[in-house]
Design an enzyme around this catalytic site. Sequence first.
Site, PDB file in Angstrom:
ATOM      1  N   SER A 144       0.868  -1.181   0.000  1.00 10.19           N
ATOM      2  CA  SER A 144       0.000   0.000   0.000  1.00 10.19           C
ATOM      3  C   SER A 144       0.905   1.231   0.000  1.00 10.19           C
ATOM      4  O   SER A 144       2.094   1.123   0.344  1.00 10.19           O
ATOM      5  CB  SER A 144      -0.858  -0.003   1.277  1.00 10.19           C
ATOM      6  OG  SER A 144      -1.515   1.228   1.464  1.00 10.19           O
ATOM      7  N   TYR A 157      -1.809  -0.980  10.527  1.00  5.33           N
ATOM      8  CA  TYR A 157      -1.872  -1.095   9.054  1.00  5.33           C
ATOM      9  C   TYR A 157      -0.557  -0.595   8.445  1.00  5.33           C
ATOM     10  O   TYR A 157       0.022  -1.253   7.571  1.00  5.33           O
ATOM     11  CB  TYR A 157      -3.067  -0.307   8.521  1.00  5.33           C
ATOM     12  CG  TYR A 157      -3.361  -0.569   7.062  1.00  5.33           C
ATOM     13  CD1 TYR A 157      -3.870  -1.795   6.635  1.00  5.33           C
ATOM     14  CD2 TYR A 157      -3.116   0.402   6.087  1.00  5.33           C
ATOM     15  CE1 TYR A 157      -4.129  -2.046   5.292  1.00  5.33           C
ATOM     16  CE2 TYR A 157      -3.371   0.160   4.745  1.00  5.33           C
ATOM     17  CZ  TYR A 157      -3.876  -1.064   4.346  1.00  5.33           C
ATOM     18  OH  TYR A 157      -4.124  -1.308   3.008  1.00  5.33           O
TER      19      TYR A 157
HETATM   20  N1  LIG Z   1      -8.811  -0.557  -0.684  1.00  6.54           N
HETATM   21  C1  LIG Z   1      -7.775   0.246  -0.573  1.00  6.54           C
HETATM   22  O1  LIG Z   1      -7.913   1.470  -0.502  1.00  6.54           O
HETATM   23  C2  LIG Z   1      -6.382  -0.340  -0.553  1.00  6.54           C
HETATM   24  C3  LIG Z   1      -5.272   0.525  -0.716  1.00  6.54           C
HETATM   25  C4  LIG Z   1      -3.995  -0.016  -0.660  1.00  6.54           C
HETATM   26  C5  LIG Z   1      -3.825  -1.379  -0.462  1.00  6.54           C
HETATM   27  N2  LIG Z   1      -4.913  -2.180  -0.314  1.00  6.54           N
HETATM   28  C6  LIG Z   1      -4.687  -3.602  -0.068  1.00  6.54           C
HETATM   29  O2  LIG Z   1      -5.249  -4.359  -1.116  1.00  6.54           O
HETATM   30  C7  LIG Z   1      -5.707  -5.619  -0.621  1.00  6.54           C
HETATM   31  C8  LIG Z   1      -7.150  -5.857  -1.014  1.00  6.54           C
HETATM   32  O3  LIG Z   1      -7.939  -4.802  -0.476  1.00  6.54           O
HETATM   33  P1  LIG Z   1      -9.456  -4.544  -0.896  1.00  6.54           P
HETATM   34  O4  LIG Z   1      -9.636  -3.098  -1.048  1.00  6.54           O
HETATM   35  O5  LIG Z   1      -9.847  -5.420  -2.021  1.00  6.54           O
HETATM   36  O6  LIG Z   1     -10.173  -4.971   0.470  1.00  6.54           O
HETATM   37  P2  LIG Z   1     -11.511  -5.826   0.721  1.00  6.54           P
HETATM   38  O7  LIG Z   1     -11.841  -5.678   2.141  1.00  6.54           O
HETATM   39  O8  LIG Z   1     -12.527  -5.476  -0.322  1.00  6.54           O
HETATM   40  O9  LIG Z   1     -11.004  -7.314   0.407  1.00  6.54           O
HETATM   41  C9  LIG Z   1     -10.176  -8.020   1.271  1.00  6.54           C
HETATM   42  C10 LIG Z   1     -10.601  -9.484   1.232  1.00  6.54           C
HETATM   43  O10 LIG Z   1      -9.718 -10.220   2.103  1.00  6.54           O
HETATM   44  C11 LIG Z   1     -10.513 -11.177   2.778  1.00  6.54           C
HETATM   45  N3  LIG Z   1      -9.843 -11.574   4.031  1.00  6.54           N
HETATM   46  C12 LIG Z   1      -9.688 -10.841   5.159  1.00  6.54           C
HETATM   47  N4  LIG Z   1      -9.057 -11.558   6.094  1.00  6.54           N
HETATM   48  C13 LIG Z   1      -8.797 -12.777   5.543  1.00  6.54           C
HETATM   49  C14 LIG Z   1      -8.167 -13.952   6.019  1.00  6.54           C
HETATM   50  N5  LIG Z   1      -7.671 -14.028   7.254  1.00  6.54           N
HETATM   51  N6  LIG Z   1      -8.057 -15.006   5.165  1.00  6.54           N
HETATM   52  C15 LIG Z   1      -8.579 -14.964   3.909  1.00  6.54           C
HETATM   53  N7  LIG Z   1      -9.198 -13.867   3.417  1.00  6.54           N
HETATM   54  C16 LIG Z   1      -9.308 -12.787   4.226  1.00  6.54           C
HETATM   55  C17 LIG Z   1     -11.845 -10.464   3.054  1.00  6.54           C
HETATM   56  O11 LIG Z   1     -12.888 -11.403   3.321  1.00  6.54           O
HETATM   57  C18 LIG Z   1     -12.026  -9.696   1.750  1.00  6.54           C
HETATM   58  O12 LIG Z   1     -12.784 -10.444   0.806  1.00  6.54           O
HETATM   59  C19 LIG Z   1      -5.473  -5.593   0.905  1.00  6.54           C
HETATM   60  O13 LIG Z   1      -4.257  -6.237   1.208  1.00  6.54           O
HETATM   61  C20 LIG Z   1      -5.374  -4.100   1.184  1.00  6.54           C
HETATM   62  O14 LIG Z   1      -4.652  -3.824   2.364  1.00  6.54           O
HETATM   63  C21 LIG Z   1      -6.187  -1.697  -0.368  1.00  6.54           C
END
Ligand SMILES: NC(=O)c1ccc[n+]([C@@H]2O[C@H](COP(=O)([O-])OP(=O)(O)OC[C@H]3O[C@@H](n4cnc5c(N)ncnc54)[C@H](O)[C@@H]3O)[C@@H](O)[C@H]2O)c1
Length: 259
Positions: A144, A157
Amino acid sequence: MSTVFEGKVAIVTGAAGEIGAVTARQFCEGGARLVAVDLDGRGLTTLTDALTRDGHDVLGLTADVSATADMAHVVDQARRAFGGVDILVNNAGVEGVVEPIESYPDDVFDRVMAINVKGVFLGMKHAVPAIQARGGGAIINLASVAGVSGSAGVCAYNASKHAVIGLTRSAAAQLGAVGIRVNAVCPAPVTGRMITSLETGFMPEDPAAARAAGEANNPMQRYAQPEEVANLVTYLAGPTASFLNGGAYMVDGGLTAKL
Ligand SMILES: NC(=O)c1ccc[n+]([C@@H]2O[C@H](COP(=O)([O-])OP(=O)(O)OC[C@H]3O[C@@H](n4cnc5c(N)ncnc54)[C@H](O)[C@@H]3O)[C@@H](O)[C@H]2O)c1
């Protein structure tokens, strides 16, 4: 339709989420057979039903990335169903809560580290022998902008995403010699559930104002779309990225380029 991933098997964790679902579909549309992993069984079924209906080869597995037995099972099932593993995307992640360090709950800190850091470690630990057995492949870890900068209130985070970049660099240094490229992607806020949750944490009284400020803070005056992140993930997994290893690539509209 592209055939860039024809003959490849890709595992995507957190596949039911915003970025994971789009990434999963891009792999399928490139011809990969997909192992979709998530803790959210219902979300996973929605995704795998849609992909199967569209004619793709998909295996959905409900698993917790922070549990070593679950990740061993995922790799074992990928081998049984599809004969091996070529690509791993460690995408599952959680944001924790927004709270000053002095009152940040210990249990939330531990959970964020278990999923975001140990989950990435376990994914690589169990998938590397399978990818090596295929003669090489690619691993992409979701970090991120929070992995290269700090924001008040999200210490767990921030720490977890810095650690994802550290794990990526260590793995890249080790695995380049056996043809496994390991890279991290660093998105700015992406439209969807996670940033909405953080906006509510930052400004509970006015989350819409938090969104407006967040979008205005980006040089491009908006958040990213999940597709824009997935495009980078699948690029890094593909043959055109053949000499990219150990990088932490921004997909942030220039957010980390400015002071
Ligand atoms: N959304 C943002 O703004 C953003 C920005 C930078 C980085 N990210 C990173 O991108 C990745 C995806 O984020 P997103 O926006 O799609 O989030 P999201 O919450 O939509 O999706 C995350 C998924 O991970 C699953 N999950 C959580 N804990 C778990 C576990 N222990 N085992 C298996 N699955 C699990 C959840 O059920 C969910 O479906 C994450 O690593 C997040 O930190 C997101």
